[in-house]
Design a protein around this motif. Structure first.
Motif, short mmCIF file in Angstrom:
data_model
loop_
_atom_site.label_atom_id
_atom_site.label_comp_id
_atom_site.label_asym_id
_atom_site.label_seq_id
_atom_site.Cartn_x
_atom_site.Cartn_y
_atom_site.Cartn_z
N ASP A 1 -66.45 -1.76 -29.87
CA ASP A 1 -66.79 -4.20 -30.44
C ASP A 1 -68.15 -3.31 -31.48
N ASP B 1 -61.92 -1.49 -26.57
CA ASP B 1 -62.43 -2.82 -26.56
C ASP B 1 -62.52 -3.40 -27.07
N GLY C 1 -64.37 -7.38 -27.28
CA GLY C 1 -65.26 -7.82 -28.11
C GLY C 1 -64.72 -7.24 -29.71
N GLY D 1 -63.89 -10.29 -31.27
CA GLY D 1 -65.47 -11.13 -31.62
C GLY D 1 -66.07 -11.16 -32.63
N THR D 2 -65.97 -9.80 -33.32
CA THR D 2 -66.69 -10.03 -34.42
C THR D 2 -65.67 -10.32 -35.63
#
Length: 234
Positions: free
Chosen positions: A102, A124, A127, A130-131
């Motif tokens: 991430d 990850d 994560g 989530g970017t």
């Protein structure tokens, strides 16, 4: 051939399926990368020049956590990435470790990288999702890259998913995966792909009206003439 804004916009409007057909007609069969799939549902189609990363199987004296601090590292490569590139990472098909997590993906997103495409894995994964970085990869894996891979260099020819990728070739990725367009062919492929999509949209309308396929798809001379008459080729 420079990827101009006009060519980029044209390629962003055509599917990778269309591009592979156009490239096949030019004699190029190995342009679709086996393995990379969208990490998130609903990722928009991306277009950009390839920025290549090369990984090879890990060798214990080189693939160490200390190597992350070397000038020739994934960290150094990320700082060399210009805005708008599609990062293509060749891992020789190894998916036992994640090449990026991430934090590194967030840094690429912050630098304006268009996407990451790899035949390898990311770690990850929650994560990374989530970017804002669009990612096409073959797998998700918890171990760090050095558990299975040695990073070699950036901006040199790599193999990714059975496709030879050179820096500044053009990559287009959508729900069907990622396709490579050789730099010298970009303008011609974009022009022909746009024309093919317009023709196929017209053919689809004919199919929806109940037209039979023989002579329609692929179109024979009579069908092509009717298409030109009805649309002016536009």
């Amino acid at each position: 051939m420079t990827l101009t804004p006009a060519i980029r916009d044209t390629l962003a409007a055509v599917t990778t399926a269309t591009l592979t057909t156009v490239l096949l007609k030019k004699g190029l069969r190995r342009t679709w990368m086996r393995g990379p799939r969208p990490l998130r549902a609903g990722q928009a189609r991306v277009v950009g020049p390839a920025f290549t990363l090369r990984f090879i199987p890990a060798r214990e004296d080189l693939a160490t956590p200390e190597s992350w601090s070397s000038p020739r590292s994934t960290r150094g490569a990320i700082e060399a990435m210009p805005e708008g590139v599609v990062v293509v990472a060749g891992t020789e098909g190894i998916t036992d470790a994640g090449i990026f997590g991430d934090i590194l993906c967030a840094r690429m997103a912050r630098k304006g990288v268009a996407a990451l495409v790899t035949e390898g894995a990311v770690r990850d994964a929650a994560g990374v999702r989530g970017t804002s970085l669009p990612v096409w990869c073959a797998a998700e894996a918890a171990p760090p890259s050095v558990a299975a891979l040695t990073f070699v260099n950036w901006q040199e020819p790599v193999g990714c998913g059975g496709v030879a990728v050179y820096p500044d070739d053009v990559v287009v990725a959508d729900d069907d995966g990622a396709v490579l367009i050789p730099r010298a062919l970009v303008e011609a492929v974009a022009r022909e792909a746009e024309a093919q999509e317009k023709l196929e949209a017209w053919i689809m309308r004919e199919v929806e009206k109940g037209a039979a396929l023989p002579g329609l798809y692929p179109p024979n001379a009579e069908t092509k003439a009717r298409y030109e008459k009805e649309t002016g080729g536009a």
